[in-house]
Design a protein around this motif. Structure first.
Motif, mmCIF file in Angstrom:
data_model
loop_
_atom_site.group_PDB
_atom_site.id
_atom_site.type_symbol
_atom_site.label_atom_id
_atom_site.label_comp_id
_atom_site.label_asym_id
_atom_site.label_seq_id
_atom_site.Cartn_x
_atom_site.Cartn_y
_atom_site.Cartn_z
ATOM 1 N N LEU A 173 0.815 -1.202 0.000
ATOM 2 C CA LEU A 173 0.000 0.000 0.000
ATOM 3 C C LEU A 173 0.852 1.256 0.000
ATOM 4 O O LEU A 173 0.525 2.246 -0.663
ATOM 5 C CB LEU A 173 -0.919 -0.026 1.228
ATOM 6 N N ALA A 174 1.955 1.231 0.716
ATOM 7 C CA ALA A 174 2.845 2.392 0.758
ATOM 8 C C ALA A 174 3.365 2.715 -0.637
ATOM 9 O O ALA A 174 3.441 3.891 -1.031
ATOM 10 C CB ALA A 174 4.003 2.113 1.720
ATOM 11 N N ARG A 175 3.736 1.697 -1.401
ATOM 12 C CA ARG A 175 4.222 1.934 -2.768
ATOM 13 C C ARG A 175 3.097 2.387 -3.689
ATOM 14 O O ARG A 175 3.281 3.274 -4.526
ATOM 15 C CB ARG A 175 4.886 0.659 -3.306
ATOM 16 N N ALA A 176 1.919 1.782 -3.559
ATOM 17 C CA ALA A 176 0.795 2.101 -4.447
ATOM 18 C C ALA A 176 0.325 3.542 -4.270
ATOM 19 O O ALA A 176 0.004 4.224 -5.249
ATOM 20 C CB ALA A 176 -0.350 1.130 -4.206
ATOM 21 N N THR A 177 0.255 4.018 -3.037
ATOM 22 C CA THR A 177 -0.238 5.377 -2.803
ATOM 23 C C THR A 177 0.744 6.433 -3.284
ATOM 24 O O THR A 177 0.345 7.576 -3.532
ATOM 25 C CB THR A 177 -0.515 5.600 -1.306
ATOM 26 N N ALA A 178 2.017 6.073 -3.428
ATOM 27 C CA ALA A 178 3.042 7.068 -3.768
ATOM 28 C C ALA A 178 3.277 7.225 -5.267
ATOM 29 O O ALA A 178 3.950 8.166 -5.690
ATOM 30 C CB ALA A 178 4.361 6.687 -3.089
ATOM 31 N N VAL A 179 2.719 6.337 -6.107
ATOM 32 C CA VAL A 179 2.995 6.418 -7.540
ATOM 33 C C VAL A 179 2.339 7.663 -8.132
ATOM 34 O O VAL A 179 1.374 8.200 -7.605
ATOM 35 C CB VAL A 179 2.494 5.152 -8.275
ATOM 36 N N GLU A 180 2.874 8.100 -9.259
ATOM 37 C CA GLU A 180 2.339 9.290 -9.916
ATOM 38 C C GLU A 180 1.016 8.987 -10.623
ATOM 39 O O GLU A 180 0.071 9.762 -10.568
ATOM 40 C CB GLU A 180 3.356 9.828 -10.926
ATOM 41 N N SER A 181 0.979 7.836 -11.295
ATOM 42 C CA SER A 181 -0.221 7.450 -12.040
ATOM 43 C C SER A 181 -0.578 6.009 -11.682
ATOM 44 O O SER A 181 0.279 5.126 -11.728
ATOM 45 C CB SER A 181 0.032 7.565 -13.545
ATOM 46 N N LEU A 182 -1.831 5.782 -11.308
ATOM 47 C CA LEU A 182 -2.268 4.470 -10.839
ATOM 48 C C LEU A 182 -2.496 3.482 -11.978
ATOM 49 O O LEU A 182 -3.084 3.824 -12.998
ATOM 50 C CB LEU A 182 -3.579 4.600 -10.063
ATOM 51 N N SER A 183 -2.043 2.254 -11.767
ATOM 52 C CA SER A 183 -2.457 1.138 -12.620
ATOM 53 C C SER A 183 -3.669 0.486 -11.955
ATOM 54 O O SER A 183 -3.951 0.735 -10.774
ATOM 55 C CB SER A 183 -1.324 0.112 -12.730
ATOM 56 N N PRO A 184 -4.408 -0.355 -12.672
ATOM 57 C CA PRO A 184 -5.545 -1.034 -12.035
ATOM 58 C C PRO A 184 -5.134 -1.823 -10.792
ATOM 59 O O PRO A 184 -5.860 -1.848 -9.793
ATOM 60 C CB PRO A 184 -6.066 -1.952 -13.139
ATOM 61 N N GLU A 185 -3.972 -2.477 -10.842
ATOM 62 C CA GLU A 185 -3.513 -3.264 -9.695
ATOM 63 C C GLU A 185 -3.212 -2.360 -8.502
ATOM 64 O O GLU A 185 -3.564 -2.679 -7.349
ATOM 65 C CB GLU A 185 -2.259 -4.062 -10.071
ATOM 66 N N GLU A 186 -2.576 -1.226 -8.754
ATOM 67 C CA GLU A 186 -2.258 -0.302 -7.662
ATOM 68 C C GLU A 186 -3.520 0.346 -7.095
ATOM 69 O O GLU A 186 -3.647 0.530 -5.874
ATOM 70 C CB GLU A 186 -1.283 0.770 -8.173
ATOM 71 N N ALA A 187 -4.443 0.675 -7.981
ATOM 72 C CA ALA A 187 -5.709 1.247 -7.516
ATOM 73 C C ALA A 187 -6.439 0.262 -6.614
ATOM 74 O O ALA A 187 -7.028 0.641 -5.595
ATOM 75 C CB ALA A 187 -6.583 1.623 -8.713
ATOM 76 N N CYS A 188 -6.377 -1.010 -6.987
ATOM 77 C CA CYS A 188 -7.035 -2.033 -6.180
ATOM 78 C C CYS A 188 -6.416 -2.099 -4.791
ATOM 79 O O CYS A 188 -7.121 -2.233 -3.782
ATOM 80 C CB CYS A 188 -6.913 -3.385 -6.873
ATOM 81 N N LEU A 189 -5.102 -1.976 -4.693
ATOM 82 C CA LEU A 189 -4.434 -1.988 -3.390
ATOM 83 C C LEU A 189 -4.876 -0.801 -2.536
ATOM 84 O O LEU A 189 -5.108 -0.940 -1.332
ATOM 85 C CB LEU A 189 -2.911 -1.963 -3.587
ATOM 86 N N VAL A 190 -5.000 0.379 -3.166
ATOM 87 C CA VAL A 190 -5.420 1.577 -2.429
ATOM 88 C C VAL A 190 -6.817 1.384 -1.843
ATOM 89 O O VAL A 190 -7.070 1.673 -0.669
ATOM 90 C CB VAL A 190 -5.386 2.818 -3.350
ATOM 91 N N VAL A 191 -7.720 0.866 -2.656
ATOM 92 C CA VAL A 191 -9.098 0.688 -2.199
ATOM 93 C C VAL A 191 -9.197 -0.447 -1.187
ATOM 94 O O VAL A 191 -9.909 -0.348 -0.175
ATOM 95 C CB VAL A 191 -10.038 0.424 -3.401
ATOM 96 N N GLU A 192 -8.471 -1.508 -1.432
ATOM 97 C CA GLU A 192 -8.481 -2.635 -0.496
ATOM 98 C C GLU A 192 -7.962 -2.196 0.875
ATOM 99 O O GLU A 192 -8.547 -2.519 1.916
ATOM 100 C CB GLU A 192 -7.615 -3.769 -1.051
ATOM 101 N N GLY A 193 -6.870 -1.432 0.879
ATOM 102 C CA GLY A 193 -6.327 -0.934 2.143
ATOM 103 C C GLY A 193 -7.300 -0.015 2.856
ATOM 104 O O GLY A 193 -7.421 -0.043 4.085
ATOM 105 N N HIS A 194 -8.018 0.804 2.074
ATOM 106 C CA HIS A 194 -9.007 1.721 2.653
ATOM 107 C C HIS A 194 -10.107 0.956 3.382
ATOM 108 O O HIS A 194 -10.500 1.319 4.504
ATOM 109 C CB HIS A 194 -9.613 2.569 1.530
ATOM 110 N N TYR A 195 -10.613 -0.114 2.773
ATOM 111 C CA TYR A 195 -11.749 -0.831 3.358
ATOM 112 C C TYR A 195 -11.341 -1.815 4.450
ATOM 113 O O TYR A 195 -12.108 -2.052 5.392
ATOM 114 C CB TYR A 195 -12.539 -1.544 2.262
ATOM 115 N N LEU A 196 -10.157 -2.407 4.347
ATOM 116 C CA LEU A 196 -9.756 -3.367 5.365
ATOM 117 C C LEU A 196 -9.374 -2.700 6.684
ATOM 118 O O LEU A 196 -9.123 -3.377 7.681
ATOM 119 C CB LEU A 196 -8.606 -4.234 4.858
#
Length: 333
Positions: free
Chosen positions: A44-67
């Motif tokens: 999640l730390a890596r996914a939130t820091a990227v400049e532009s989200l890929s579908p996989e990174e976006a999924c990590l951001v949302v998954e972390g938010h809900y869990l």
């Protein structure tokens, strides 16, 4: 009797087996959830820091938010769609959430459509798409992206409403229409049309407040500074889309309805219903509407005379609007 005992015994065995399986399943889901939460940290730390989200990174951001929520049992991405709407803002769909044990055990759940935005802390969930105009807001710059995104949307809705009000004010100063029916209208959605008394847009509402029938009060309390002075504030404007037309009830003549003994005064309503095109700032067509309360109603509905009168006036207005628009609009008010 022996068969009955076997049947009862069999039912108890099945119940014990199913209960045990359910408990085992709950434990399995809980262990898998705990392991996923622990593994998500560095991802999640890596996914939130990227400049532009890929579908996989976006999924990590949302998954972390809900869990982070104890009520969410499982969160799993399936068929992710990711659509940029503004710089630093995307619309996301594809995470299946389960907050009920039957869904968690059987792989079910619900799939929210969300807005993600890139702020000072990186990518975060800003809110639900249906609450944020399908993610039509600028990337937040402050520490509370969800509140900032919602505030932007509320300002935009208010601006749309102000523009619609301004269009009506201008249209009503122009020459009147000679058409009693607007021909060639598309079918109008109730969400794209406001219905209100034209005098709601004036500066002095004192005379209007004395009338028995008033159309648009809730809208006025939400959106008009003059009505907020009455002491009721229901929050931001309720319009969710850009208003295309306004039904303005103009030139209203309605003496107060007063009951005295076996007679009443008032009970008469007259107005002109006008359809205003917000984009062209003009009245497309207009039609007179009138109603007179029958004397005999006083004998059977004396206690509810005001209610009955107002109901019938609204029915007359509904009929007038339907005729005015050639059946293209069934308004709710």
């Amino acid at each position: 009797m022996r068969i009955l005992k076997w049947l009862v015994g069999g039912v108890l065995v099945v119940a014990l087996v199913l209960g045990g399986a359910f408990i085992w399943g709950m434990q399995r889901v809980s262990r898998a959830r705990a392991a996923r939460v622990e593994a998500l940290g560095p991802l999640l730390a890596r996914a939130t820091a990227v400049e532009s989200l890929s579908p996989e990174e976006a999924c990590l951001v949302v998954e972390g938010h809900y869990l982070k929520r104890a009520t969410v049992l499982t969160a799993e991405c399936r068929s992710v769609t990711l659509e940029p709407t503004r710089p630093g803002v995307v619309r996301f769909r594809g995470l299946v959430l389960a907050d009920a044990w039957d869904d968690a055990l059987l792989g079910g759940g619900y799939v929210p459509t969300l807005c993600l935005s890139k702020g000072p802390r990186g990518w975060e969930v800003a809110g639900f798409s249906h609450e944020l105009l399908d993610c039509q807001f600028d990337a937040p710059t402050g520490p509370e992206p969800a509140k900032e995104a919602l505030a932007q949307v509320e300002r935009l809705r208010r601006a749309w409403m102000d523009d619609a009000f301004a269009a009506v004010r201008e249209a009503l100063t122009r020459p009147e229409s000679d058409k009693e029916v607007c021909e060639g209208l598309p079918t109008l959605s109730k969400w794209d049309v406001l219905v209100l008394d034209a005098d709601l847009l004036g500066d002095d509402l004192s005379v209007r407040m004395e009338r028995t029938t008033r159309i648009g009060d809730v809208l006025g309390f939400q959106c008009l500074p003059a009505m907020k002075g009455q002491g009721l504030n229901l929050g931001p404007c309720a319009a969710n889309r850009l208003i295309s037309h306004v039904v303005a009830i103009d030139d209203i003549d309605e003496p107060p309805l007063k009951v005295a003994g076996s007679s009443y005064s008032g009970g008469r309503y007259a107005a002109v219903v006008k359809l205003v095109d917000v984009r062209s700032h003009q009245v497309l067509c207009q039609r007179k509407v009138s109603f007179q309360l029958p004397e005999e109603l006083l004998l059977v509905k004396r206690q509810n005379l005001n209610f009955e009168y107002s109901k019938q006036v609204r029915a007359a207005l509904h009929e007038g609007i339907e005729k005015l628009t050639g059946g293209k609009l069934t308004a709710e008010f």
